[in-house]
Design a protein around this motif. Structure first.
Motif: not given
Length: 402
Positions: A317-323
């Motif tokens: 989820e954090v990776l999705g937020d970052a991208v």
């Protein structure tokens, strides 16, 4: 390295050399198409560089189905006898080294475990200089022309200063000049995420067009940003500290001293820290876990451990937020997710894709192509060595006095 003032003819030579450095060996007609130069201009420039021994010509016949078709193309490439370059990456108590010749071929590589975090500035530079010199001597390289150094943290590439690094114990360190004085060689410095981004783009021509954001996940989280294949740098000629963008004020502790940074959720040390809390696994002997420790967590999650699956779900989820942040602030044409952290991309992907879909404007999300590149630590030294070779090519482009 100080930029050189080039005449128009020298600039044309520089463009030709840069094309060969970026694209690899090419025939004269291919160089002309690539640079928009006439055949006569390319031939004249190539003749001078061949006479000087900078370039070498090699016949490459089109084999086709085994029969020779037409005249063989003569490809031009760099001579391997113009000197070598050493590439270095400094991690947490780790040093990676690579020796390349002037044609870009790897001649030697080495991994060194050495405590660095608690060294003062002068002692750190002494240790690095000794390690580099010993590696070059043991590799049989007596013609080293330059050193390329990739560092974690905020690096001022113009002045060669490490302003801050999570793996070094000193700030505002004039590392490039200090190593240059000790080694008697020019030293080029780069942020390690930018170095990896440059190396990945070198291997994929599609990523050298438009705007490319490379999000490196591993020991930490870094960002390299390229425009038309060239690294973009900020006001201090450094890279981005994207991994230290804060997502949540009350989030987990980050190495930078803050809380809730992107890195504090995604980096190897963050995942290993949380896995320890879940199942009381042994703490790593170093602050940062090694590849074996991380692979053990990944395999345990793949085997169905619910708690660890939830850990990777949250990280996804954090990776999705970052991208999503990258898409909505920079509007890149390409986003590359790279680094050792891609080892767990199968576990991250479901939550990553769901978060990206829910948190990103669809019209903007559609503009970016997302690539996942499984990448090794070799890319860190490869990227900074190729940058150093390009700097040396500036001198090769200068016309020699008759």
């Amino acid at each position: 390295m100080t930029p050189l003032s080039l005449s128009p003819r020298e600039t044309a030579r520089r463009r030709l050399l840069d094309a060969l450095r970026r694209e690899g060996p090419m025939a004269r007609v291919e160089i002309g198409h690539h640079l928009g130069m006439s055949p006569a201009s390319v031939s004249e420039l190539a003749a001078g560089l061949l006479d000087e021994g900078v370039l070498v010509a090699e016949d490459s016949a089109d084999q086709g189905s085994g029969l020779l078709r037409g005249r063989p193309k003569t490809r031009l490439y760099f001579a391997e006898t113009l000197g070598s370059v050493v590439g270095v990456w400094t991690g947490f108590n780790r040093i990676e080294l690579r020796l390349l010749d002037s044609a870009g071929r790897t001649r030697a590589s080495r991994h060194v475990e050495r405590p660095l975090r608690n060294l003062g500035g002068e002692e750190l530079m002494d240790v690095l200089a000794h390690t580099i010199a010993a590696f070059a001597e043991e590799s049989g390289a007596r013609d080293v022309k330059a050193v390329g150094l990739a560092c974690q943290g905020y690096v001022d590439t113009r002045d060669g200063i490490v302003a801050w690094s999570p793996v070094l114990g000193t700030r505002d360190l004039p590392l490039a000049s200090g190593l240059s004085q000790r080694l008697g060689k020019p030293v080029l410095m780069e942020n390690d995420a930018s170095a990896m981004a440059f190396a990945i783009a070198q291997r994929n021509a599609d990523l050298r067009s438009g705007r490319t954001a490379c999000l490196m996940v591993g020991d930490g989280v870094g960002l390299g940003f390229l425009i038309q294949g060239e690294l973009y740098r900020g006001a201090r000629f450094g890279g981005s500290e994207f991994g230290h963008v804060r997502l949540r004020r009350s989030g987990p502790q980050c190495r930078c001293g803050g809380r809730g940074c992107i890195e504090a959720y995604l980096a190897d040390y963050a995942l290993h820290r949380d896995a320890q809390l879940i199942d009381h696994r042994p703490a790593p002997t170093l602050l940062l876990p090694g590849e074996e420790a991380m692979e053990a967590i990944v395999e345990q999650a793949r085997s169905g451990d619910t708690a660890l699956l939830n850990l990777f779900h949250a990280a996804g989820e954090v990776l999705g937020d970052a991208v999503g942040i990258l898409i909505q602030t920079l509007e890149p044409d390409h986003i590359v997710i790279c680094g050792p952290g891609t080892r767990a991309m199968d576990l991250l992907r479901p939550a990553f894709e769901a978060a990206l879909k829910s948190q990103t404007i669809p019209e903007l999300r559609a503009l970016a192509t997302i690539h996942v590149v499984e990448s090794s630590m070799d890319l860190l030294t490869e990227g900074v060595v190729m940058q150093a070779l390009r700097e040396l090519d500036l001198d090769l482009a200068r016309l020699r006095a008759a």
